[in-house]
Design a protein around this motif. Structure first.
Motif, PDB file in Angstrom:
ATOM      1  N   SER A 275      19.562  11.562  11.890  1.00  0.00           N
ATOM      2  CA  SER A 275      18.840  12.241  10.782  1.00  0.00           C
ATOM      3  C   SER A 275      17.337  12.135  10.760  1.00  0.00           C
ATOM      4  CB  SER A 275      19.520  11.756   9.208  1.00  0.00           C
ATOM      5  OG  SER A 275      19.288  10.454   9.220  1.00  0.00           O
ATOM      6  N   VAL A 301      23.266  19.980  17.438  1.00  0.00           N
ATOM      7  CA  VAL A 301      22.779  19.701  16.168  1.00  0.00           C
ATOM      8  C   VAL A 301      21.250  19.773  16.423  1.00  0.00           C
ATOM      9  CG1 VAL A 301      22.447  18.285  14.107  1.00  0.00           C
ATOM     10  CG2 VAL A 301      24.647  18.617  15.378  1.00  0.00           C
ATOM     11  N   TRP A 331      23.367  21.095  11.104  1.00  0.00           N
ATOM     12  CA  TRP A 331      23.825  19.939  10.650  1.00  0.00           C
ATOM     13  C   TRP A 331      25.370  20.054  10.867  1.00  0.00           C
ATOM     14  CZ3 TRP A 331      21.581  15.245  10.006  1.00  0.00           C
ATOM     15  CH2 TRP A 331      22.565  14.306   9.296  1.00  0.00           C
ATOM     16  N   ALA A 332      26.030  18.788  11.425  1.00  0.00           N
ATOM     17  CA  ALA A 332      27.451  19.159  11.714  1.00  0.00           C
ATOM     18  C   ALA A 332      28.227  17.852  10.733  1.00  0.00           C
ATOM     19  CB  ALA A 332      27.757  18.836  13.406  1.00  0.00           C
ATOM     20  N   GLN A 334      29.828  15.433  11.298  1.00  0.00           N
ATOM     21  CA  GLN A 334      30.065  14.537  12.431  1.00  0.00           C
ATOM     22  C   GLN A 334      31.289  13.749  12.935  1.00  0.00           C
ATOM     23  OE1 GLN A 334      26.521  12.839  14.617  1.00  0.00           O
ATOM     24  NE2 GLN A 334      27.280  10.924  14.419  1.00  0.00           N
ATOM     25  N   HIS A 349      21.343   9.517  20.013  1.00  0.00           N
ATOM     26  CA  HIS A 349      20.164   8.599  19.950  1.00  0.00           C
ATOM     27  C   HIS A 349      20.419   7.110  19.678  1.00  0.00           C
ATOM     28  CE1 HIS A 349      21.269   8.986  15.781  1.00  0.00           C
ATOM     29  NE2 HIS A 349      20.172   8.335  15.264  1.00  0.00           N
ATOM     30  N   ASN A 353      25.137   4.232  13.189  1.00  0.00           N
ATOM     31  CA  ASN A 353      26.538   4.848  12.510  1.00  0.00           C
ATOM     32  C   ASN A 353      27.005   5.862  13.651  1.00  0.00           C
ATOM     33  OD1 ASN A 353      26.386   4.368   9.410  1.00  0.00           O
ATOM     34  ND2 ASN A 353      24.341   4.942   9.957  1.00  0.00           N
ATOM     35  N   SER A 354      26.136   6.592  14.604  1.00  0.00           N
ATOM     36  CA  SER A 354      26.618   7.529  15.412  1.00  0.00           C
ATOM     37  C   SER A 354      27.451   6.737  16.584  1.00  0.00           C
ATOM     38  CB  SER A 354      25.392   8.328  15.801  1.00  0.00           C
ATOM     39  OG  SER A 354      24.987   8.981  14.922  1.00  0.00           O
ATOM     40  N   GLU A 357      30.765   5.488  15.231  1.00  0.00           N
ATOM     41  CA  GLU A 357      31.628   6.810  14.809  1.00  0.00           C
ATOM     42  C   GLU A 357      32.166   7.051  16.364  1.00  0.00           C
ATOM     43  OE1 GLU A 357      29.056   7.880  10.947  1.00  0.00           O
ATOM     44  OE2 GLU A 357      28.796   9.183  12.788  1.00  0.00           O
TER      45      GLU A 357
HETATM   46  N1  UDP Z   1      25.458  13.078  10.861  1.00  0.00           N
HETATM   47  C1  UDP Z   1      25.978  14.004  10.370  1.00  0.00           C
HETATM   48  N2  UDP Z   1      25.755  15.241  10.864  1.00  0.00           N
HETATM   49  C2  UDP Z   1      24.825  15.453  11.982  1.00  0.00           C
HETATM   50  C3  UDP Z   1      24.076  14.447  12.400  1.00  0.00           C
HETATM   51  C4  UDP Z   1      24.120  13.403  11.827  1.00  0.00           C
HETATM   52  O1  UDP Z   1      26.988  13.830   9.783  1.00  0.00           O
HETATM   53  O2  UDP Z   1      24.718  16.782  12.206  1.00  0.00           O
HETATM   54  C5  UDP Z   1      25.511  11.737  10.317  1.00  0.00           C
HETATM   55  C6  UDP Z   1      26.285  10.776  11.353  1.00  0.00           C
HETATM   56  O3  UDP Z   1      27.694  10.864  11.217  1.00  0.00           O
HETATM   57  C7  UDP Z   1      25.647   9.205  10.819  1.00  0.00           C
HETATM   58  C8  UDP Z   1      24.529   9.756  10.480  1.00  0.00           C
HETATM   59  O4  UDP Z   1      24.292  10.996   9.858  1.00  0.00           O
HETATM   60  O5  UDP Z   1      26.724   8.901   9.896  1.00  0.00           O
HETATM   61  C9  UDP Z   1      23.292   9.209  11.136  1.00  0.00           C
HETATM   62  O6  UDP Z   1      23.217   7.791  11.140  1.00  0.00           O
HETATM   63  P1  UDP Z   1      22.570   7.179  12.553  1.00  0.00           P
HETATM   64  O7  UDP Z   1      22.630   5.652  12.102  1.00  0.00           O
HETATM   65  O8  UDP Z   1      23.648   7.443  13.507  1.00  0.00           O
HETATM   66  O9  UDP Z   1      21.345   7.702  12.703  1.00  0.00           O
HETATM   67  P2  UDP Z   1      20.225   7.818  11.771  1.00  0.00           P
HETATM   68  O10 UDP Z   1      19.981   9.136  11.318  1.00  0.00           O
HETATM   69  O11 UDP Z   1      20.030   6.758  10.820  1.00  0.00           O
HETATM   70  O12 UDP Z   1      18.827   7.904  12.753  1.00  0.00           O
END
Ligand code: UDP
Length: 465
Positions: A275, A301, A331-332, A334, A349, A353-354, A357
């Motif tokens: 994000s 995305v 935005w997906a 995810q 990246h 969370n990614s 997941e």
């Molecule tokens: N996410 C999502 N859809 C997208 C991109 C990201 O739902 O298209 C969610 C993803 O599932 C995760 C969060 O956004 O839970 C991103 O958190 P992460 O710690 O991976 O990275 P950050 O955004 O903090 O760099």
């Protein structure tokens, strides 16, 4: 199973960034389903959507951010501003809440570790404070050792020493240490030191990870921090989750799912850099042609750089050259995408969370870490858990094509997928009855309930004297 009310409330405060909001709302949901009443305190900037969580109460407090400050382009600066400006507004809102007789008594406060200002707020209200670290334990260990790393000359990072081993933190090399661009070059160092000091002074730390994944970091941290430690993740897979509400700050493009339905199992590369990470025009061009030349189906995305843009522009002729093989969205959904049988790998990246997941769905990764903890996470993915490969250095189309072939086509990918499935299995075992995360959750619940009999916060108005 029917929810048994415990008759006490917990207040939780997220940092207003997508990667922090999702896990803290996940934790809130787990506590709710275990009988606690939930109050979410939040800044006005990036406030969570109350209608997605009708079972929680929400407590907005003023963040005092101007329009230009309320932006995630420099997340460190934003977090620092919140830490400076929110103590008074939060203290006022909380003290009103503490004297509200219509609520279940508030027994404890759970703060995002990044919001270290909450320590002084809780101290002034004599409210026990637990901390949630939304990132992994291995990367937190690195942050907690920043003073030592500086003393031994690893920090500030010198590019020419990138390949040198950090002997105190195997298998990390200097190039894997956290870094982050911000207005102030010292900002990351100061933030990391403050975050770990204020975490040490809390009553306990909750981790969105599991014992079997990060055992050595968790053990070292137990020793270093000297406070109770509760690894109860992965939150989003908890069988006790009260709801599966979306905490997304953007609306997901649901067209991905029917598109994935038309693809072969394990055939699609999912590409998302989270994000916050911004990709330059040059990087988009290299990513695009690497994807096109790989000849693999992909779901990408590509966030717009500003709200006025529909998508970050793609190179001319790219969409025509990939035809129906590629699908690009802003935005997906995810977690749904990663659990889809068509998804064969995740170019990520390595935000925590990614990463988690992907592990939970047994999806191997192509790692392109950008900032903060991501380089540490990527190193663990490639070298410790061995469930992914790293893209070397600057993104370049030939290297992209090679990495995609390694993971999606060659035998190496088959072995990586097998290991990813083993890790997925471990992630699901820890959440079963008697699994490590379930036992930690039971211990956390007992810890919170122990405050019920010794409420320490002052009566209304006392703190203002
Ligand atoms: N996410 C999502 N859809 C997208 C991109 C990201 O739902 O298209 C969610 C993803 O599932 C995760 C969060 O956004 O839970 C991103 O958190 P992460 O710690 O991976 O990275 P950050 O955004 O903090 O760099």
């Amino acid at each position: 199973m029917e929810r048994q009310r415990k008759g006490v409330s917990v207040v939780l405060i997220p940092s207003p960034l997508q990667g922090h909001i999702a896990p803290i709302l996940g934790l809130a949901d787990i506590l709710y389903s275990n009988g606690f009443s939930i109050i979410i305190g939040h800044t006005l900037f990036n406030s969570p959507n109350p209608s997605a969580y009708p079972h929680f109460s929400f407590l907005p407090f003023s963040d005092q951010l101007t329009e230009s400050e309320a932006s995630t382009s420099d997340p460190l600066h934003l977090t620092n501003l919140i830490n400076i400006r929110c103590a008074l507004p939060l203290t006022r809102s909380l003290s009103q809440l503490l004297s509200d007789p219509s609520l279940d008594p508030i027994v404890c406060f759970i703060s995002d570790a990044a919001l270290h200002f909450t320590r002084s707020v809780c101290d002034s209200l004599r409210l026990p404070r637990l901390v949630l670290r939304t990132g992994g334990a291995s990367s937190f260990l690195v942050f907690s050792l920043f003073p030592l790393l500086r003393q031994r000359g690893y920090l500030p990072i010198q590019e020419c020493r990138g390949e040198e081993a950090v002997v105190e933190l195997p298998p990390l090399k200097v190039k894997d240490l956290p870094r982050m661009e911000s207005k102030d070059p010292e900002a990351l160092y100061e933030f990391a030191c403050r975050m770990s000091d204020e975490l040490k002074s809390s009553s306990g730390v909750i981790w969105n990870t599991f014992e079997e994944l990060e055992i050595s970091a968790l053990e070292r941290l137990r020793h270093e921090l000297g406070i109770p430690s509760y690894p109860i993740g992965p939150f989003h897979k908890h069988p006790t989750l009260a709801s599966h509400s979306s905490s997304a700050l953007r609306s997901p493009d649901e067209s991905c799912i029917p598109w994935l339905d038309t693809r072969e199992p394990n055939s699609v590369l999912y590409v998302s850099l989270g994000s916050i990470a911004a990709v330059s025009e040059r990087e988009v061009v290299e990513m695009a042609w690497g994807l096109a030349n790989s000849r693999q189906p992909f779901l990408w995305v590509l966030r717009p750089r500003s709200e006025s843009e529909w998508l970050q522009p793609l190179p001319e002729g790219f969409m025509e050259s990939v035809g129906g093989r590629g699908h690009v969205v802003r935005w997906a959904p995810q977690t749904q995408v990663l659990s889809h049988p068509a998804v064969g790998a995740f170019w990520t990246h390595n935000g925590w969370n990614s990463t988690l997941e992907s592990i939970c769905e047994g999806v191997p990764m192509i790692c392109m870490p950008c900032f903060a903890d991501q380089k540490v996470n990527a190193k663990y993915v490639s070298d410790v858990w061995k469930v992914g490969v790293q893209l070397p250095g600057e993104v370049e189309r030939g290297e992209v094509e090679k990495a995609i072939a390694r993971i999606m086509v060659e035998d190496e990918g088959k072995f990586t997928r097998e290991r990813a499935l083993e890790l997925k299995h471990k992630a699901s075992l820890c959440l079963q009855q008697h699994g490590s995360s379930r036992r930690s959750l039971d211990a956390l619940i007992s810890h919170i309930l122990s405050y019920n009999n010794r409420q320490t916060h002052p009566v209304a108005g006392e703190e203002a004297k």
